[in-house]
Design a protein around this motif. Structure first.
Motif, PDB file in Angstrom:
ATOM      1  N   ASN A  41      53.501  25.297  24.701  1.00  0.00           N
ATOM      2  CA  ASN A  41      53.559  23.883  25.071  1.00  0.00           C
ATOM      3  C   ASN A  41      55.000  23.410  25.224  1.00  0.00           C
ATOM      4  N   ALA A  42      55.901  24.009  24.443  1.00  0.00           N
ATOM      5  CA  ALA A  42      57.317  23.664  24.524  1.00  0.00           C
ATOM      6  C   ALA A  42      58.054  24.505  25.559  1.00  0.00           C
ATOM      7  N   ASP A  43      57.321  25.383  26.253  1.00  0.00           N
ATOM      8  CA  ASP A  43      57.891  26.261  27.279  1.00  0.00           C
ATOM      9  C   ASP A  43      59.019  27.118  26.707  1.00  0.00           C
ATOM     10  N   ARG A  44      58.772  27.687  25.508  1.00  0.00           N
ATOM     11  CA  ARG A  44      59.807  28.460  24.822  1.00  0.00           C
ATOM     12  C   ARG A  44      59.535  29.961  24.812  1.00  0.00           C
ATOM     13  N   LEU A  45      58.548  30.413  25.558  1.00  0.00           N
ATOM     14  CA  LEU A  45      58.281  31.845  25.658  1.00  0.00           C
ATOM     15  C   LEU A  45      58.424  32.301  27.101  1.00  0.00           C
ATOM     16  N   ILE A  46      58.979  33.489  27.272  1.00  0.00           N
ATOM     17  CA  ILE A  46      58.985  34.090  28.603  1.00  0.00           C
ATOM     18  C   ILE A  46      57.889  35.146  28.645  1.00  0.00           C
ATOM     19  N   HIS A  47      57.314  35.350  29.816  1.00  0.00           N
ATOM     20  CA  HIS A  47      56.173  36.247  29.980  1.00  0.00           C
ATOM     21  C   HIS A  47      56.437  37.177  31.158  1.00  0.00           C
ATOM     22  N   ARG A  48      55.772  38.308  31.132  1.00  0.00           N
ATOM     23  CA  ARG A  48      55.962  39.276  32.210  1.00  0.00           C
ATOM     24  C   ARG A  48      54.612  39.752  32.732  1.00  0.00           C
ATOM     25  N   VAL A  49      54.199  39.209  33.872  1.00  0.00           N
ATOM     26  CA  VAL A  49      53.002  39.687  34.555  1.00  0.00           C
ATOM     27  C   VAL A  49      53.470  40.723  35.572  1.00  0.00           C
ATOM     28  N   ALA A  50      53.161  41.973  35.309  1.00  0.00           N
ATOM     29  CA  ALA A  50      53.688  43.055  36.138  1.00  0.00           C
ATOM     30  C   ALA A  50      52.927  43.198  37.453  1.00  0.00           C
ATOM     31  N   ASP A  51      51.597  43.123  37.379  1.00  0.00           N
ATOM     32  CA  ASP A  51      50.759  43.315  38.562  1.00  0.00           C
ATOM     33  C   ASP A  51      49.459  42.544  38.398  1.00  0.00           C
ATOM     34  N   THR A  52      48.916  42.103  39.530  1.00  0.00           N
ATOM     35  CA  THR A  52      47.636  41.402  39.544  1.00  0.00           C
ATOM     36  C   THR A  52      46.712  42.058  40.556  1.00  0.00           C
ATOM     37  N   TYR A  53      45.471  42.308  40.136  1.00  0.00           N
ATOM     38  CA  TYR A  53      44.469  42.934  40.995  1.00  0.00           C
ATOM     39  C   TYR A  53      43.216  42.066  41.024  1.00  0.00           C
ATOM     40  N   PRO A  54      42.492  42.059  42.134  1.00  0.00           N
ATOM     41  CA  PRO A  54      41.180  41.389  42.133  1.00  0.00           C
ATOM     42  C   PRO A  54      40.187  42.217  41.329  1.00  0.00           C
ATOM     43  N   LEU A  55      39.112  41.586  40.897  1.00  0.00           N
ATOM     44  CA  LEU A  55      38.116  42.270  40.081  1.00  0.00           C
ATOM     45  C   LEU A  55      37.582  43.528  40.757  1.00  0.00           C
ATOM     46  N   ASP A  56      37.438  43.479  42.070  1.00  0.00           N
ATOM     47  CA  ASP A  56      36.934  44.646  42.793  1.00  0.00           C
ATOM     48  C   ASP A  56      37.847  45.865  42.649  1.00  0.00           C
ATOM     49  N   GLU A  57      39.108  45.641  42.277  1.00  0.00           N
ATOM     50  CA  GLU A  57      40.071  46.740  42.148  1.00  0.00           C
ATOM     51  C   GLU A  57      40.438  46.992  40.686  1.00  0.00           C
ATOM     52  N   ILE A  58      39.493  46.749  39.794  1.00  0.00           N
ATOM     53  CA  ILE A  58      39.764  46.908  38.371  1.00  0.00           C
ATOM     54  C   ILE A  58      40.155  48.340  38.014  1.00  0.00           C
ATOM     55  N   ALA A  59      39.601  49.328  38.719  1.00  0.00           N
ATOM     56  CA  ALA A  59      39.952  50.719  38.431  1.00  0.00           C
ATOM     57  C   ALA A  59      41.443  50.956  38.644  1.00  0.00           C
ATOM     58  N   ALA A  60      41.997  50.365  39.700  1.00  0.00           N
ATOM     59  CA  ALA A  60      43.428  50.512  39.969  1.00  0.00           C
ATOM     60  C   ALA A  60      44.254  49.855  38.870  1.00  0.00           C
ATOM     61  N   ALA A  61      43.754  48.744  38.326  1.00  0.00           N
ATOM     62  CA  ALA A  61      44.453  48.074  37.231  1.00  0.00           C
ATOM     63  C   ALA A  61      44.481  48.964  35.992  1.00  0.00           C
ATOM     64  N   HIS A  62      43.369  49.616  35.685  1.00  0.00           N
ATOM     65  CA  HIS A  62      43.332  50.539  34.550  1.00  0.00           C
ATOM     66  C   HIS A  62      44.278  51.711  34.774  1.00  0.00           C
ATOM     67  N   GLU A  63      44.285  52.229  35.967  1.00  0.00           N
ATOM     68  CA  GLU A  63      45.163  53.363  36.286  1.00  0.00           C
ATOM     69  C   GLU A  63      46.628  52.973  36.184  1.00  0.00           C
ATOM     70  N   LYS A  64      46.930  51.729  36.506  1.00  0.00           N
ATOM     71  CA  LYS A  64      48.308  51.241  36.397  1.00  0.00           C
ATOM     72  C   LYS A  64      48.754  51.274  34.940  1.00  0.00           C
ATOM     73  N   ILE A  65      47.899  50.817  34.047  1.00  0.00           N
ATOM     74  CA  ILE A  65      48.222  50.868  32.620  1.00  0.00           C
ATOM     75  C   ILE A  65      48.381  52.308  32.157  1.00  0.00           C
ATOM     76  N   GLU A  66      47.485  53.162  32.583  1.00  0.00           N
ATOM     77  CA  GLU A  66      47.515  54.564  32.151  1.00  0.00           C
ATOM     78  C   GLU A  66      48.728  55.317  32.676  1.00  0.00           C
ATOM     79  N   SER A  67      49.335  54.832  33.739  1.00  0.00           N
ATOM     80  CA  SER A  67      50.512  55.507  34.306  1.00  0.00           C
ATOM     81  C   SER A  67      51.696  55.463  33.346  1.00  0.00           C
ATOM     82  N   GLY A  68      51.716  54.469  32.463  1.00  0.00           N
ATOM     83  CA  GLY A  68      52.826  54.331  31.534  1.00  0.00           C
ATOM     84  C   GLY A  68      54.094  53.811  32.166  1.00  0.00           C
ATOM     85  N   LEU A  69      54.026  53.423  33.423  1.00  0.00           N
ATOM     86  CA  LEU A  69      55.214  52.995  34.157  1.00  0.00           C
ATOM     87  C   LEU A  69      55.338  51.486  34.265  1.00  0.00           C
TER      88      LEU A  69
END
Length: 327
Positions: A290-318
Motif C-alpha cells: 500500500n505504501a509502494d515500498r516493495l519492488i517486484h519482478r514478473v519475468a514472463d506472462t503466459y495465457p492459461l492455454d500455454e501453462i505447460a510453457a510456463a512450467h517449463e520456464k520455471i524448470e529451466s532454472g534460467l
C-alpha cells in the motif's frame, strides 16, 4: 469455467490439459475469487512432476498455490462487503485439489488478502510463497531492527523479498550473489553489501564488510551446501532460517558446533506456517504494498492455454523473478 489440470505425473507438455469445469460455490468461511493471474512456483512444478506421490488419490489436480483476482461471492460467515474486493491469494492448492490455474477458485477468506489499487494482478500473483517465505525467515524470531542479516542467493525470488523486508525493518543486510547481474538485483532491493556465494572465505568476507562483526541472522536458500561456511559467519545465539537445500537434500549437521554456539536452525515452509505467522506476513506485506515500498519482478506472462510453457520456464532454472499465467 476454464481450468488447467493434470491427472498423472509427468512432463508439463504431456500431463497438463485445459478443460471446462463446474464453477465452484463458496462454502462457510470461503470466498469465490475470479482469478486474473496465477503464479507458478517451483513447488507447483515439482508436485506436477511427482514430488508428492499421494497427491492424485482424490482425482485430478488444478495446480498453483498463488494468485490474484476479484472476490465475486462469499460464503456463510464472510461479510458481503468483500464482494468486489481485489485480492492476492496464497495456499490455494494446499491440502486440496483446486488451485489458482483456473478462472475461479473458492478459498478460505483468510487466504484472500486485500490488494491495493497500485498493485496489478500479475504482481499480486507473485506474492504468496516467495514473499511470505521471506517474511517468516526474516521475522520468525522477532524484529531485525539494528541487526545484521545475511541473505544467501539475494537475487532469487525469496532472497530478493527477504532483503527488502529486512531493510524495511531497519536491518543491515549483506547478500550473496554469483554474478554482476545478480549483485545489481541485490543492491536494487536494498542490500548494503553484496559478497560472493558462501565458500571457505565467507567468514572473512563478512568480517571485512561488517566492521569486524559476524551476522545476527541468516536467510538461507541452500542449507546443506552452505552450512559449514555459514556457521563460522554467525554470532553466538544467532538464527539460521532456511527454506531450501536442493544441492544436498540430506545434509549432515555438526550438532556440537551448533549447540555450543546456541544457534537456532529454523526450517521454513509456507504451508506449515502457524496461522498467526501467516496473518502477520499478509498484514506486513500488504502494508508495504500500500505504501509502494516493495519492488517486484514478473519475468514472463503466459495465457492459461500455454501453462505447460510456463512450467517449463520455471524448470529451466534460467528465470529471474516470477512466471505468471493469466486466466
Amino acid at each position: 469455467m476454464k481450468a488447467a489440470s493434470f491427472q498423472a505425473f509427468g512432463p508439463a507438455s504431456e500431463v497438463l490439459t485445459i478443460g471446462e469445469w463446474e464453477k465452484p460455490e463458496p462454502g462457510p468461511g470461503e470466498v469465490l475469487v475470479r482469478i486474473k493471474a496465477s503464479g507458478v512456483n517451483p513447488s507447483d512444478v515439482k508436485k506436477r512432476a511427482g514430488s508428492a506421490p499421494g497427491l492424485l488419490e482424490n482425482g485430478p489436480i488444478i495446480p498453483h498455490s498463488d494468485g490474484a483476482g476479484i472476490i465475486e461471492a462469499v460464503g456463510q460467515g464472510v461479510s458481503v462487503a468483500r464482494v468486489g474486493e481485489r485480492v492476492w491469494t496464497y495456499n490455494a492448492q494446499y491440502g486440496r485439489s483446486h488451485g489458482t490455474a483456473s478462472e475461479y477458485v473458492c478459498i478460505p477468506g483468510s487466504t484472500a488478502v486485500w490488494m491495493p489499487d497500485n498493485i496489478d494482478f500479475e504482481t499480486g500473483a507473485c506474492l504468496g510463497i516467495p514473499a511470505m517465505t521471506a517474511h517468516r525467515c526474516v521475522f520468525a524470531d522477532g524484529s531485525v531492527k539494528g541487526k545484521t542479516v545475511l541473505v544467501t542467493g539475494g537475487a532469487g525470488r525469496v532472497g530478493n523479498y527477504a532483503i527488502q523486508l529486512a531493510k524495511a525493518d531497519g536491518a543491515i543486510v549483506i547478500a550473496t550473489a554469483g554474478s554482476e547481474t545478480s549483485s545489481k538485483a541485490c543492491f536494487d532491493a536494498g542490500a548494503d553489501q553484496v559478497i560472493s556465494h558462501p565458500f571457505a572465505g565467507t567468514p572473512e568476507e563478512i568480517m571485512l564488510v561488517n566492521e569486524g562483526e559476524k551476522v545476527d541472522r541468516v536467510v538461507e536458500g541452500e542449507f546443506g551446501t552452505n552450512l559449514p561456511f555459514i556457521l563460522d559467519s554467525i554470532k553466538m545465539g544467532g538464527t539460521i532460517a532456511t527454506y531450501a537445500s536442493m544441492e544436498d537434500k540430506n545434509p549432515s549437521i555438526p550438532f556440537y558446533q551448533i549447540m555450543y554456539n546456541d544457534i537456532t536452525v529454523r526450517f521454513v515452509i509456507v504451508y506449515a506456517m502457524p496461522d498467526h505467522a501467516k496473518e502477520e506476513a499478509a498484514d506486513d506485506i500488504t502494508t508495504l504494498l500500500n505504501a509502494d515500498r516493495l519492488i517486484h519482478r514478473v519475468a514472463d506472462t503466459y495465457p492459461l492455454d500455454e501453462i505447460a510453457a510456463a512450467h517449463e520456464k520455471i524448470e529451466s532454472g534460467l528465470v529471474r523473478g516470477c512466471v505468471v499465467v493469466t486466466c
